[in-house]
Design an enzyme around this catalytic site. Structure first.
Site, mmCIF file in Angstrom:
data_model
loop_
_atom_site.group_PDB
_atom_site.id
_atom_site.type_symbol
_atom_site.label_atom_id
_atom_site.label_comp_id
_atom_site.label_asym_id
_atom_site.label_seq_id
_atom_site.Cartn_x
_atom_site.Cartn_y
_atom_site.Cartn_z
ATOM 1 N N GLY A 53 0.955 -1.254 -0.054
ATOM 2 C CA GLY A 53 0.092 -0.124 -0.178
ATOM 3 C C GLY A 53 0.529 1.300 -0.062
ATOM 4 N N SER A 90 4.191 -6.226 -4.208
ATOM 5 C CA SER A 90 3.177 -5.863 -4.510
ATOM 6 C C SER A 90 3.555 -4.097 -4.326
ATOM 7 C CB SER A 90 1.412 -5.327 -3.476
ATOM 8 O OG SER A 90 1.008 -3.697 -4.100
ATOM 9 N N ASP A 116 -8.449 -22.635 -21.732
ATOM 10 C CA ASP A 116 -7.967 -24.110 -20.815
ATOM 11 C C ASP A 116 -6.682 -24.857 -21.533
ATOM 12 O OD1 ASP A 116 -7.494 -25.623 -18.921
ATOM 13 O OD2 ASP A 116 -9.386 -25.585 -18.414
ATOM 14 N N ASP A 151 -2.708 -25.627 -22.819
ATOM 15 C CA ASP A 151 -1.463 -26.302 -22.487
ATOM 16 C C ASP A 151 -1.358 -27.768 -21.944
ATOM 17 O OD1 ASP A 151 -3.524 -27.092 -20.220
ATOM 18 O OD2 ASP A 151 -3.039 -24.957 -18.999
ATOM 19 N N ASP A 154 -8.705 -27.886 -16.839
ATOM 20 C CA ASP A 154 -8.259 -28.077 -15.637
ATOM 21 C C ASP A 154 -8.808 -27.054 -14.477
ATOM 22 O OD1 ASP A 154 -6.401 -27.041 -16.526
ATOM 23 O OD2 ASP A 154 -4.587 -27.961 -15.728
ATOM 24 N N ASP A 172 -4.017 -10.244 -11.348
ATOM 25 C CA ASP A 172 -3.527 -9.427 -10.820
ATOM 26 C C ASP A 172 -4.534 -7.800 -11.787
ATOM 27 O OD1 ASP A 172 -2.414 -7.103 -9.345
ATOM 28 O OD2 ASP A 172 -0.512 -8.134 -8.942
ATOM 29 N N HIS A 191 -4.364 -10.277 -6.855
ATOM 30 C CA HIS A 191 -3.395 -9.695 -5.911
ATOM 31 C C HIS A 191 -2.247 -10.512 -5.598
ATOM 32 C CE1 HIS A 191 -0.719 -6.192 -6.194
ATOM 33 N NE2 HIS A 191 -1.153 -5.775 -4.885
#
Length: 572
Positions: free
Chosen positions: A129, A214, A288, A291, A295, A453, A489
């Site tokens: 923050g 952060s 999805d 890869d 899943d 994020d 995040h």
């Protein structure tokens, strides 16, 4: 300009990017790389004397007042259900002063926790923050950690970065408080902390680490660019190293949501939880399997960004909004948030945000709808902007929703006779891809970033990693980025967000064991580090995955449980 192209086949995007990184590295400006030193392991030591004498023993620390020294018994703190060993908690403050600008009192408040059984290491904890609070010095990383630096025997420092939380963002009216928050407090604290450790144990630390998530990750980036000689390992989570730009971009997003909100007082009505869940499902439907496994996780981030579009892959409402579609107006409003905030003239403000399955997670709402008007408004208005706003008349929500984005960009790049460094100078790391000083002394940088994020884009970290590779032929020998699909995040989201990045960094720094993956697990029911409510019901409570060094992707090996990391391998 962004050019559309045909989606690559599964695996192709990773191969293309890996080849690009290799090409960049081959023509880097630093091809004649020296062989970095292999740093020796830290040596344990016991606490010298007793905790209750530390206040008197530390009386000679320059510009420092020690306010207390307190024994903390084993088990007073716990992590992952395990007791944290006995330690001495020392509190104090540095460089007390009264501002000539706003008349408020300032100091750099701190605490250090010193294990009685010390592992010979120092961990400087960067907090999140706008700082302003001396949070417990434990040195955590990863969601719901099962261990942390203090638990492992590090001496750990935490600080408020030079201002009291009661001031809120208005501390930014004081020029020195801005600089301390940006980077100077960490520089001032480092020699003091090492001297304090020397008093506590009879010698200084063998190895020093700087970590945080952060804004704490931003502190890490400033540490390895501004004082590379002071630390051996750097652990940055979700690093907001372009924080002023990200804050302006978040205000841009709030304005876009406001334009389609059904309730002007509630930005979330511009993109409801049901609508975000619909977009998350559309991302999974398109991405999805890229890869090799269906899943609930999008591992191939690059391929997904090429394959998915909001316009084509999310249903457009033919009637009223009901959560199963987005209106044409919503698509027009929301798409630029992901393609990257721009000024009124079209100049870019911040990077793109990737589409990922975590967009439907509960934690996203705070960053998208509350933070822009409650946090970013004050940060840009008082800490980053020149000149700062007048606190007597400032109304954060109204100000941010009416702000001209181009003017905000100008303000974060401005300086004056009073504010001699712009926010883009004091908040951001200088030359963050030129890291020869880090590399040459044998230090290492480990970065992790949640793909979902919503405040600091994982694409910013990806661009940084590509820049390091362009600058240094041997980038992977000292710097690695690990993306966490689904994670928001710093933690949370439909993700395997529990991992020990610090242990991996120590093994790399002190034993030369470069991390080829981080073993991560979900935090389902019964998890000792804390349950993550966003873990999907269809997952095993302890689902595991390898987190791979960018640009590698965790790809399914073709057999084995979809809940087991052993069924996946890090590949292009």
């Amino acid at each position: 300009m962004h050019t559309r192209f045909q989606p690559p086949r599964a695996g192709q995007a990773g191969l293309v990017l890996l080849a690009a990184l290799a090409t960049l590295a081959g023509c880097g400006a630093d091809d004649d790389a020296v062989q970095p030193a292999q740093l020796s392991p830290a040596r344990p030591a016991a606490f010298s004397g007793t905790c209750d004498t530390m206040q008197a023993r530390l009386a000679g620390l320059a510009d420092t007042t020690i306010t207390a020294a307190q024994d903390i018994a084993a088990g007073t703190l716990t992590v992952g259900g395990q007791p944290v060993p006995a330690h001495c908690r020392v509190t104090g403050r540095m460089l007390e002063r009264t501002s000539a600008v706003d008349g408020n009192s300032y100091a750099i408040g701190f605490e250090m926790r010193l294990p009685l059984a010390w592992n010979g290491r120092f961990f400087h904890q960067g907090n999140g923050g706008i700082d302003g609070s001396v949070v417990p010095a434990t040195g955590s990383s990863g969601g719901g950690p099962l261990t942390h630096a203090l638990h492992q025997g590090f001496a750990v420092l935490s600080s408020d970065a030079g201002h009291a939380g009661a001031l809120g963002p208005t501390f930014g009216i004081d020029p020195q408080a801005r600089l301390d928050y940006g980077y100077q407090a960490a520089i001032k604290l480092t020699p003091m902390a090492k001297s304090l450790i020397g008093t506590a144990y009879g010698r200084g630390p063998d190895r020093s680490y700087f970590g945080g998530c952060s804004n704490g990750g931003r502190h890490v980036f400033n540490a390895f660019t501004r004082m590379p000689e002071q630390y051996d390992g750097y652990l940055a989570g979700a690093p907001g190293f372009n924080l002023p730009k990200a804050a302006v971009a978040n205000i841009f997003g709030a304005q876009r949501y406001a334009s389609v909100a059904t309730n002007p007082a509630d930005l979330s009505t511009g993109f409801t939880a049901a609508e975000r869940a619909t977009v998350a499902a559309a991302v999974l439907a398109r991405c999805d399997a890229l890869d090799g496994a269906t899943d609930g996780l999008v591992q191939d981030v690059q391929a997904c960004q090429a394959a998915f579009t909001l316009a084509a892959d999310v249903p457009t409402c033919s009637g009223d909004r009901d959560g199963s579609c987005l209106s044409a107006a919503q698509k027009t409003a929301i798409a630029p948030i992901f393609s990257g905030a721009v000024t009124g003239s079209g100049a870019p403000v911040y990077t793109r945000f990737p589409f990922d399955a975590g967009i439907g997670a509960g934690g996203i709402a705070f960053w998208e709808f509350t933070a822009p008007v409650a946090l970013d408004s004050g940060a840009v208005g008082f800490i980053f902007g020149v000149p700062p706003q007048d606190p007597a008349t400032f109304n954060g929500p109204a100000w941010s929703l009416a702000a001209d984005i181009g003017q905000l960009v100008t303000s974060i790049n401005a300086s004056s006779a009073t504010y001699t460094e712009s926010a883009m100078q004091f908040m951001t790391p200088p030359n963050p891809t030129k890291l020869a000083a880090v590399r040459d002394r044998g230090a290492k940088i480990l970065v992790y970033h949640g793909v979902s994020d919503a405040i600091f884009s994982a694409k910013d970290s990806m661009a940084w990693m590509r820049g390091v590779a362009a600058e240094h032929a041997d980038a992977a020998a000292f710097a690695r980025l690990f993306l966490v699909p689904g994670m928001g995040h710093c933690s949370g989201g439909p993700a395997t967000d529990q991992f020990d990045a610090l242990g991996a960094l120590v093994a790399w720094v002190e034993h030369g064991q470069a991390p080829t993956q981080l073993l991560a697990s979900a935090r389902g029911a019964g998890n000792p580090g804390g349950v993550n409510a966003e873990v999907p019901a269809g997952w095993a409570a302890n689902r595991s995955r390898p987190l791979c060094p960018y640009p590698q992707v965790a790809r399914y090996s073709g057999s084995g449980s979809l809940d087991a990391a052993s069924s996946f391998a890090c590949r292009p």
